[in-house]
Design a protein around this motif. Structure first.
Motif, PDB file in Angstrom:
ATOM      1  N   LYS A 130      58.047  29.567  30.709  1.00 33.29           N
ATOM      2  CA  LYS A 130      59.108  29.642  32.153  1.00 33.29           C
ATOM      3  C   LYS A 130      59.829  28.803  31.694  1.00 33.29           C
ATOM      4  O   LYS A 130      61.053  29.448  33.156  1.00 33.29           O
ATOM      5  CB  LYS A 130      57.988  28.387  33.086  1.00 33.29           C
ATOM      6  N   LEU A 131      60.468  28.384  31.157  1.00 38.62           N
ATOM      7  CA  LEU A 131      62.195  28.337  30.877  1.00 38.62           C
ATOM      8  C   LEU A 131      62.273  30.023  30.459  1.00 38.62           C
ATOM      9  O   LEU A 131      63.748  30.546  30.893  1.00 38.62           O
ATOM     10  CB  LEU A 131      61.916  27.967  29.166  1.00 38.62           C
ATOM     11  N   ALA A 132      61.990  30.847  29.489  1.00 39.23           N
ATOM     12  CA  ALA A 132      62.600  32.219  29.239  1.00 39.23           C
ATOM     13  C   ALA A 132      62.313  32.992  30.695  1.00 39.23           C
ATOM     14  O   ALA A 132      63.561  33.222  31.110  1.00 39.23           O
ATOM     15  CB  ALA A 132      61.496  32.941  28.839  1.00 39.23           C
ATOM     16  N   GLY A 133      61.355  33.106  31.639  1.00 35.29           N
ATOM     17  CA  GLY A 133      61.712  33.181  33.021  1.00 35.29           C
ATOM     18  C   GLY A 133      62.786  32.759  34.044  1.00 35.29           C
ATOM     19  O   GLY A 133      63.556  34.015  34.470  1.00 35.29           O
ATOM     20  N   GLU A 134      63.135  31.492  33.532  1.00 35.87           N
ATOM     21  CA  GLU A 134      64.431  31.054  34.419  1.00 35.87           C
ATOM     22  C   GLU A 134      65.435  32.326  33.761  1.00 35.87           C
ATOM     23  O   GLU A 134      66.586  32.047  34.803  1.00 35.87           O
ATOM     24  CB  GLU A 134      64.481  29.729  34.044  1.00 35.87           C
ATOM     25  N   GLN A 135      65.903  31.836  32.315  1.00 39.73           N
ATOM     26  CA  GLN A 135      66.379  32.472  31.856  1.00 39.73           C
ATOM     27  C   GLN A 135      66.810  33.868  32.277  1.00 39.73           C
ATOM     28  O   GLN A 135      68.351  34.650  32.604  1.00 39.73           O
ATOM     29  CB  GLN A 135      66.987  32.412  30.314  1.00 39.73           C
ATOM     30  N   ALA A 136      65.603  34.516  32.431  1.00 40.98           N
ATOM     31  CA  ALA A 136      66.026  36.034  33.136  1.00 40.98           C
ATOM     32  C   ALA A 136      65.979  35.532  34.363  1.00 40.98           C
ATOM     33  O   ALA A 136      67.302  36.842  35.062  1.00 40.98           O
ATOM     34  CB  ALA A 136      64.541  36.592  32.424  1.00 40.98           C
ATOM     35  N   VAL A 137      65.352  35.661  35.001  1.00 46.66           N
ATOM     36  CA  VAL A 137      66.220  35.208  36.662  1.00 46.66           C
ATOM     37  C   VAL A 137      67.965  34.420  36.803  1.00 46.66           C
ATOM     38  O   VAL A 137      68.668  35.424  37.409  1.00 46.66           O
ATOM     39  CB  VAL A 137      65.592  34.815  37.389  1.00 46.66           C
ATOM     40  N   GLN A 138      68.549  34.078  36.313  1.00 45.86           N
ATOM     41  CA  GLN A 138      70.039  33.479  35.697  1.00 45.86           C
ATOM     42  C   GLN A 138      70.512  34.544  35.496  1.00 45.86           C
ATOM     43  O   GLN A 138      71.847  34.665  36.067  1.00 45.86           O
ATOM     44  CB  GLN A 138      70.269  32.510  35.189  1.00 45.86           C
ATOM     45  N   ALA A 139      70.149  35.563  34.438  1.00 52.16           N
ATOM     46  CA  ALA A 139      70.823  36.751  34.243  1.00 52.16           C
ATOM     47  C   ALA A 139      70.887  37.225  34.856  1.00 52.16           C
ATOM     48  O   ALA A 139      71.618  38.619  34.588  1.00 52.16           O
ATOM     49  CB  ALA A 139      70.255  36.686  32.965  1.00 52.16           C
ATOM     50  N   ALA A 140      69.496  38.070  35.493  1.00 48.14           N
ATOM     51  CA  ALA A 140      69.454  39.069  36.412  1.00 48.14           C
ATOM     52  C   ALA A 140      70.301  39.275  37.925  1.00 48.14           C
ATOM     53  O   ALA A 140      69.994  40.434  38.618  1.00 48.14           O
ATOM     54  CB  ALA A 140      67.950  39.544  36.574  1.00 48.14           C
ATOM     55  N   ASN A 141      70.049  37.682  38.837  1.00 46.48           N
ATOM     56  CA  ASN A 141      70.435  37.562  39.420  1.00 46.48           C
ATOM     57  C   ASN A 141      71.427  36.604  40.370  1.00 46.48           C
ATOM     58  O   ASN A 141      70.488  35.540  39.982  1.00 46.48           O
ATOM     59  CB  ASN A 141      69.646  37.730  40.806  1.00 46.48           C
ATOM     60  N   PRO A 142      72.291  36.373  40.226  1.00 50.52           N
ATOM     61  CA  PRO A 142      73.375  35.004  40.564  1.00 50.52           C
ATOM     62  C   PRO A 142      73.149  34.523  41.244  1.00 50.52           C
ATOM     63  O   PRO A 142      73.293  32.908  42.116  1.00 50.52           O
ATOM     64  CB  PRO A 142      74.788  35.338  40.777  1.00 50.52           C
ATOM     65  N   ASP A 143      72.410  35.174  42.666  1.00 49.30           N
ATOM     66  CA  ASP A 143      72.109  34.376  44.206  1.00 49.30           C
ATOM     67  C   ASP A 143      70.379  34.167  43.986  1.00 49.30           C
ATOM     68  O   ASP A 143      69.353  34.015  44.948  1.00 49.30           O
ATOM     69  CB  ASP A 143      72.156  36.221  44.633  1.00 49.30           C
ATOM     70  N   HIS A 144      70.402  33.024  43.003  1.00 46.88           N
ATOM     71  CA  HIS A 144      69.519  32.499  42.831  1.00 46.88           C
ATOM     72  C   HIS A 144      68.989  31.655  42.663  1.00 46.88           C
ATOM     73  O   HIS A 144      70.068  30.892  43.346  1.00 46.88           O
ATOM     74  CB  HIS A 144      69.128  32.588  41.186  1.00 46.88           C
ATOM     75  N   ALA A 145      67.924  30.008  43.471  1.00 50.31           N
ATOM     76  CA  ALA A 145      67.623  28.954  43.301  1.00 50.31           C
ATOM     77  C   ALA A 145      66.491  29.236  42.331  1.00 50.31           C
ATOM     78  O   ALA A 145      65.096  29.851  42.793  1.00 50.31           O
ATOM     79  CB  ALA A 145      67.847  28.658  45.212  1.00 50.31           C
ATOM     80  N   ILE A 146      66.832  28.419  41.598  1.00 43.20           N
ATOM     81  CA  ILE A 146      65.511  27.582  41.029  1.00 43.20           C
ATOM     82  C   ILE A 146      64.222  26.392  40.977  1.00 43.20           C
ATOM     83  O   ILE A 146      65.510  25.579  41.135  1.00 43.20           O
ATOM     84  CB  ILE A 146      65.749  28.213  39.268  1.00 43.20           C
ATOM     85  N   LEU A 147      63.054  26.233  41.407  1.00 41.99           N
ATOM     86  CA  LEU A 147      62.888  24.998  41.628  1.00 41.99           C
ATOM     87  C   LEU A 147      61.962  24.784  40.882  1.00 41.99           C
ATOM     88  O   LEU A 147      60.814  24.718  40.864  1.00 41.99           O
ATOM     89  CB  LEU A 147      62.138  25.025  43.009  1.00 41.99           C
ATOM     90  N   ARG A 148      61.772  23.210  39.867  1.00 43.87           N
ATOM     91  CA  ARG A 148      60.916  23.288  39.090  1.00 43.87           C
ATOM     92  C   ARG A 148      60.161  22.325  40.067  1.00 43.87           C
ATOM     93  O   ARG A 148      61.281  21.236  40.166  1.00 43.87           O
ATOM     94  CB  ARG A 148      62.226  23.038  37.712  1.00 43.87           C
ATOM     95  N   THR A 149      59.008  22.565  39.519  1.00 36.79           N
ATOM     96  CA  THR A 149      58.003  21.344  40.365  1.00 36.79           C
ATOM     97  C   THR A 149      57.542  20.708  39.231  1.00 36.79           C
ATOM     98  O   THR A 149      57.341  21.050  38.374  1.00 36.79           O
ATOM     99  CB  THR A 149      58.043  21.694  41.322  1.00 36.79           C
TER     100      THR A 149
END
Length: 306
Positions: A130-149
């Motif tokens: 899941k952490l690797a997924g966060e990092q991949a999203v951040q790298a691919a699209n700056p227009d993001h919001a990552i919501l940890r629950t």
């Protein structure tokens, strides 16, 4: 009407989004197998693009926390490579992405609640994927919001609350772990918050504060045993027989994957930036119990920690 594509057809979050969005002018477009398989996401990107969404919510995930210890390849394919492909698509389409993540990116050893800015340190394969997924999203699209629950429950699908209702109908005593602390989080409350974040991302395209990592859980904290006791008390108020909770340490409930002992997440940033104030978890849990029991739900099934 805003069109939001959501990965997964029947999960807790997508089910809650469909319900909550009904009166908001938002069209939720769930997509899953066979058109979109998270473990082979690249093959299904055209199907998502064809929906012409204004925003994508990456909600589907590999959530088998214990199975992930022996299925690391599958966990990373779904939780890292899938979100990476989705974020890449949204970047090409010029639209935002909201990615749902988890408290499992932390080791749970901090004395207080984890901040959005704290360094992660996952204990197992699931958390690392899941952490690797966060990092991949951040790298691919700056227009993001990552919501940890954390500790997600709802009237839908398998989850801890539904499991406790099932066990409470079968037993007068249930043993529940008491040394893991977190914030039970209603998927219905989450859906309201996600829709607000989505609206903010679209309305404030140039505001970088709206982007980044945010924590999103119910307000207030308790242990799994506290959560169970509240569920049983709420059920008893609706005529169910009383159920006692035997509080046990994690050592008496061994699992293949280690769980964070402290799953508390500090939610002050999402409140300050997006104006999201999550309800206290106890009233929200009571509402879900009342809804399930009022409907005489005979399919309360086994569930686990989200």
């Amino acid at each position: 009407m805003t069109r939001i594509a959501v990965t997964g057809r029947t999960g807790q979050v997508v089910s809650a989004l469909i319900e909550r969005a009904a009166a908001t002018g938002v069209d939720i477009l769930p997509i899953g197998r066979p058109e979109f398989d998270l473990e082979n996401a690249a093959a299904g990107l055209n199907a998502i693009a064809a929906l012409a969404p204004d925003l994508v919510i990456s909600a589907a995930a590999y959530t088998g926390v214990d199975k992930a210890e022996s299925e690391a390849e599958r966990a990373f394919a779904a939780n890292r490579d899938g979100p990476a492909a989705l974020a890449g698509l949204t970047a090409r389409l010029g639209i935002p992405i909201i990615h749902i993540s988890t408290d499992y990116v932390f080791d749970g050893r901090k004395a207080g609640p984890d901040l959005d800015s704290d360094a992660p340190g996952p204990l197992g394969v699931y958390g690392r994927s899941k952490l690797a997924g966060e990092q991949a999203v951040q790298a691919a699209n700056p227009d993001h919001a990552i919501l940890r629950t954390a500790w997600v429950y709802s009237p839908f699908r398998a989850n801890f609350l539904r499991t406790m209702l099932r066990l409470g109908a079968e037993r007068s005593l249930v043993r529940v772990v008491d040394d893991q602390i977190g914030a039970p989080t209603s998927a219905l409350d989450m859906a309201d918050a996600i829709l607000r974040v989505a609206a903010n991302l679209r309305a404030h395209r140039a505001d970088s504060r709206m982007r980044g990592v945010f924590h999103l859980t119910g307000s207030g904290w308790g242990s799994w045993a506290d959560f169970a006791e509240h569920i049983f008390a709420s059920a008893s108020a609706r005529g169910r027989p009383p159920v006692a909770v035997e509080r046990i340490p994690t050592s008496q409930y061994p699992t293949p994957a280690h769980r964070p002992a402290n799953s508390r997440l500090d939610t002050s940033r999402i409140r300050a930036v997006h104006g999201v104030e999550m309800p206290q978890w106890r009233p929200s849990a009571t509402q879900v119990v009342d809804r399930l029991l009022a409907g005489d739900n005979s399919e309360i099934s086994q569930g686990g920690r989200a």
